[in-house]
Design a protein around this motif. Structure first.
Motif, mmCIF file in Angstrom:
data_model
loop_
_atom_site.group_PDB
_atom_site.id
_atom_site.type_symbol
_atom_site.label_atom_id
_atom_site.label_comp_id
_atom_site.label_asym_id
_atom_site.label_seq_id
_atom_site.Cartn_x
_atom_site.Cartn_y
_atom_site.Cartn_z
ATOM 1 N N VAL A 136 0.439 -1.074 -0.261
ATOM 2 C CA VAL A 136 -0.304 -0.018 -0.265
ATOM 3 C C VAL A 136 0.624 1.375 0.102
ATOM 4 N N ALA A 137 1.784 1.314 0.882
ATOM 5 C CA ALA A 137 2.797 2.609 0.386
ATOM 6 C C ALA A 137 3.439 2.507 -0.943
ATOM 7 N N ILE A 138 3.506 1.872 -1.078
ATOM 8 C CA ILE A 138 4.537 2.076 -2.136
ATOM 9 C C ILE A 138 3.468 2.227 -4.079
ATOM 10 N N CYS A 139 2.299 1.254 -3.422
ATOM 11 C CA CYS A 139 1.506 1.233 -4.614
ATOM 12 C C CYS A 139 0.461 1.871 -4.987
ATOM 13 N N ASN A 140 0.542 2.744 -3.978
ATOM 14 C CA ASN A 140 -0.478 3.547 -3.862
ATOM 15 C C ASN A 140 -0.204 4.443 -2.381
ATOM 16 N N PRO A 141 0.607 5.048 -2.979
ATOM 17 C CA PRO A 141 1.301 6.531 -1.793
ATOM 18 C C PRO A 141 -0.046 7.355 -0.720
ATOM 19 N N LEU A 142 -0.564 7.641 -2.328
ATOM 20 C CA LEU A 142 -1.777 8.686 -2.006
ATOM 21 C C LEU A 142 -2.856 8.287 -0.776
ATOM 22 N N ARG A 143 -2.879 7.132 -0.647
ATOM 23 C CA ARG A 143 -4.352 6.271 -0.273
ATOM 24 C C ARG A 143 -3.598 5.852 0.577
ATOM 25 N N TYR A 144 -2.352 6.402 1.050
ATOM 26 C CA TYR A 144 -1.807 4.911 2.533
ATOM 27 C C TYR A 144 -2.163 5.585 3.722
ATOM 28 N N SER A 145 -2.942 6.517 3.681
ATOM 29 C CA SER A 145 -3.113 7.237 5.058
ATOM 30 C C SER A 145 -4.694 6.651 5.275
ATOM 31 N N ALA A 146 -5.202 6.769 4.564
ATOM 32 C CA ALA A 146 -6.820 6.629 4.377
ATOM 33 C C ALA A 146 -6.979 4.844 4.680
ATOM 34 N N ILE A 147 -5.964 3.941 3.431
ATOM 35 C CA ILE A 147 -6.204 3.268 3.825
ATOM 36 C C ILE A 147 -6.190 2.016 4.754
ATOM 37 N N MET A 148 -4.489 2.979 5.537
ATOM 38 C CA MET A 148 -3.856 1.562 7.268
ATOM 39 C C MET A 148 -4.363 2.651 7.624
ATOM 40 N N THR A 149 -5.613 3.332 8.580
ATOM 41 C CA THR A 149 -6.264 3.219 9.649
ATOM 42 C C THR A 149 -6.088 2.889 10.743
ATOM 43 N N ASN A 150 -6.154 3.086 12.376
ATOM 44 C CA ASN A 150 -6.532 2.726 12.687
ATOM 45 C C ASN A 150 -6.947 0.958 12.867
ATOM 46 N N LYS A 151 -7.971 1.621 12.602
ATOM 47 C CA LYS A 151 -9.407 0.434 12.804
ATOM 48 C C LYS A 151 -8.491 -0.921 11.533
ATOM 49 N N MET A 152 -8.158 -0.112 10.800
ATOM 50 C CA MET A 152 -7.393 -1.200 9.511
ATOM 51 C C MET A 152 -5.922 -2.511 10.521
ATOM 52 N N ILE A 153 -5.026 -1.611 11.062
ATOM 53 C CA ILE A 153 -4.082 -2.016 11.639
ATOM 54 C C ILE A 153 -4.498 -2.575 12.830
ATOM 55 N N LEU A 154 -5.471 -2.689 13.552
ATOM 56 C CA LEU A 154 -6.231 -3.511 14.275
ATOM 57 C C LEU A 154 -6.847 -4.781 13.893
ATOM 58 N N LYS A 155 -7.426 -4.795 12.930
ATOM 59 C CA LYS A 155 -8.126 -5.467 11.947
ATOM 60 C C LYS A 155 -7.082 -6.827 11.500
ATOM 61 N N LEU A 156 -6.032 -5.986 11.153
ATOM 62 C CA LEU A 156 -4.196 -7.120 10.420
ATOM 63 C C LEU A 156 -4.391 -7.630 11.452
ATOM 64 N N THR A 157 -3.743 -7.311 12.604
ATOM 65 C CA THR A 157 -3.269 -7.543 13.680
ATOM 66 C C THR A 157 -3.955 -9.181 15.046
#
Length: 315
Positions: free
Chosen positions: A125-146
Motif C-alpha cells: 500500500v505504501a509503495i503502490c498507493n502512496p496517496l491513499r496510504y493514510s486512508a487505507i492504513m487506519t488504526n481500525k485497519m491495523i487492528l483488523k490485520l493484527t
C-alpha cells in the motif's frame, strides 16, 4: 518387547547432549543469545513507545513481530538452559507443561509468517498507493490485520494440538530439546494418520498463503518500480523490500527445514540445531535488520548517543 507406560503425566526430554568440556561454553553462548535477543526486542518496543516519529503503521505492525520473538525465545530458552546442566535422566517435564509449550511453539512459529504477510501488505500500500496510504492504513485497519495475524493461526494450531492431545500415550520419551506438536503425537501408539493429514494440510496452507502473499505484493511493487522513473521511490522500495525478504527467507528456511527433518530420525541432531536456530536467528536479527534500514530509528539512536557524549561535560 518394548515396555510401555500408558498416559504418564511425567515425560523425559532428550535435550541437547554435549561433552563436559563444552557444556559451559554452549550454556554461555545460549545465555548470551537469549540476553542479546531480549535486550534488542524490549529496547525496540520501548523505542517505538516513546518516540512519536515512529508511531507509524509499519513500526506498529513490526512491534507484533517483536512481541512474537520475545514470547518465542522466552518459552524455549530458560528451560533449555537449565536442562543443559542436568543429566539426561533428570530432564523431566509434566505432560500439561509439554502441551502448553507445544502450543506456544506452533502458534508463534505460524504467527511469524502471518505477521510478515500483513507487513508485506503494508509495504504494498505504501509503495503502490502512496496517496491513499493514510486512508487505507487506519488504526481500525491495523487492528483488523493484527487480530487476523494472531487469531487465524491460533484457531488452526488449537485444532492441531487438540488432535494430538486426544491420543492415548504409551511413551514418555521426547527426542527433542523442547515440546512441539510432532513430539506430542509421537508419544502415542495409536494411528496418527489424521494428525499427519491435518498437519500436512496446515503446513501447505501456511506455505502457499505466505509465499503467495509475498510473491503477489512484491511482484506488484516490482512492476511499479520498473514503470516508475522516480529514483527516490525505487530506492525506498528496494531498501524496504530487500529487508523484508531476507527476514522471510531466513524464517522460512529454518522453519520448514525443521518440519521436514522430523520425518528423518537419522538427522535428529541437525533438526535440533535448525529448530533452535528458528528462534535464535529471526529473534535476534529481525530488530537489527529493520532498525539498520530505518532512517527514523537510526536518527533516534544517534541522538541518544550524542546526548550521552555531551552530558558528562555539562556541569
Amino acid at each position: 518387547m518394548e515396555n510401555y507406560t500408558y498416559n504418564s503425566f511425567t515425560l523425559q526430554l532428550e535435550g541437547l547432549n554435549f561433552t563436559k568440556d563444552f557444556v559451559y561454553t554452549v550454556l554461555f553462548l545460549f545465555l548470551a543469545f537469549y540476553i542479546f535477543t531480549m535486550t534488542l526486542n524490549l529496547g525496540f518496543l520501548i523505542l517505538i513507545f516513546i518516540e512519536k516519529n515512529l508511531h507509524q503503521p509499519m513500526y506498529i505492525l513490526f512491534c507484533n513481530l517483536t512481541v512474537s520473538d520475545i514470547i518465542g525465545v522466552t518459552e524455549i530458552f530458560p528451560r533449555l538452559l537449565m536442562d543443559i546442566l542436568k543429566p539426561p535422566s533428570e530432564r523431566l517435564i509434566s505432560y500439561y507443561e509439554c502441551v502448553v509449550q507445544a502450543f506456544l511453539t506452533q502458534w508463534i512459529s505460524s504467527t511469524s509468517h502471518t505477521l510478515l504477510m500483513i507487513m508485506a501488505f503494508d509495504r504494498y500500500v505504501a509503495i503502490c498507493n502512496p496517496l491513499r496510504y493514510s486512508a487505507i492504513m487506519t488504526n481500525k485497519m491495523i487492528l483488523k490485520l493484527t487480530i487476523s495475524a494472531w487469531g487465524v493461526p491460533f484457531i488452526f494450531v488449537t485444532v492441531l494440538i487438540g488432535l494430538s492431545v486426544r491420543l492415548n500415550r504409551c511413551r514418555t520419551f521426547i527426542s527433542n530439546p523442547f515440546c512441539d506438536n510432532a513430539s506430542l503425537f509421537k508419544l502415542s501408539c495409536e494411528s496418527i494418520v489424521i494428525n499427519n493429514i491435518y498437519g500436512l494440510f496446515y503446513t501447505v496452507l501456511l506455505l502457499v498463503a505466505s509465499v503467495g502473499c509475498i510473491v503477489l505484493t512484491y511482484g506488484k511493487i516490482a512492476v511499479v518500480c520498473l514503470t516508475s522513473k522516480n529514483k527516490s521511490l525505487n530506492k525506498k522500495a528496494l531498501k524496504t523490500c530487500s529487508t523484508h525478504l531476507v527476514v522471510y527467507l531466513v524464517l522460512s528456511f529454518c522453519g520448514f527445514s525443521g518440519i521436514a527433518l522430523h520425518r528423518f530420525p537419522q538427522y535428529s541432531d541437525y533438526r535440533k540445531i535448525l529448530i533452535i536456530l528458528l528462534f535464535i536467528v529471526p529473534g535476534s536479527f529481525n530488530t537489527i535488520i529493520y532498525g539498520v534500514q530505518s532512517k527514523e530509528v537510526r536518527q533516534f539512536v544517534f541522538k541518544i548517543f550524542k546526548s550521552k557524549k555531551v552530558l558528562p561535560f555539562q556541569k
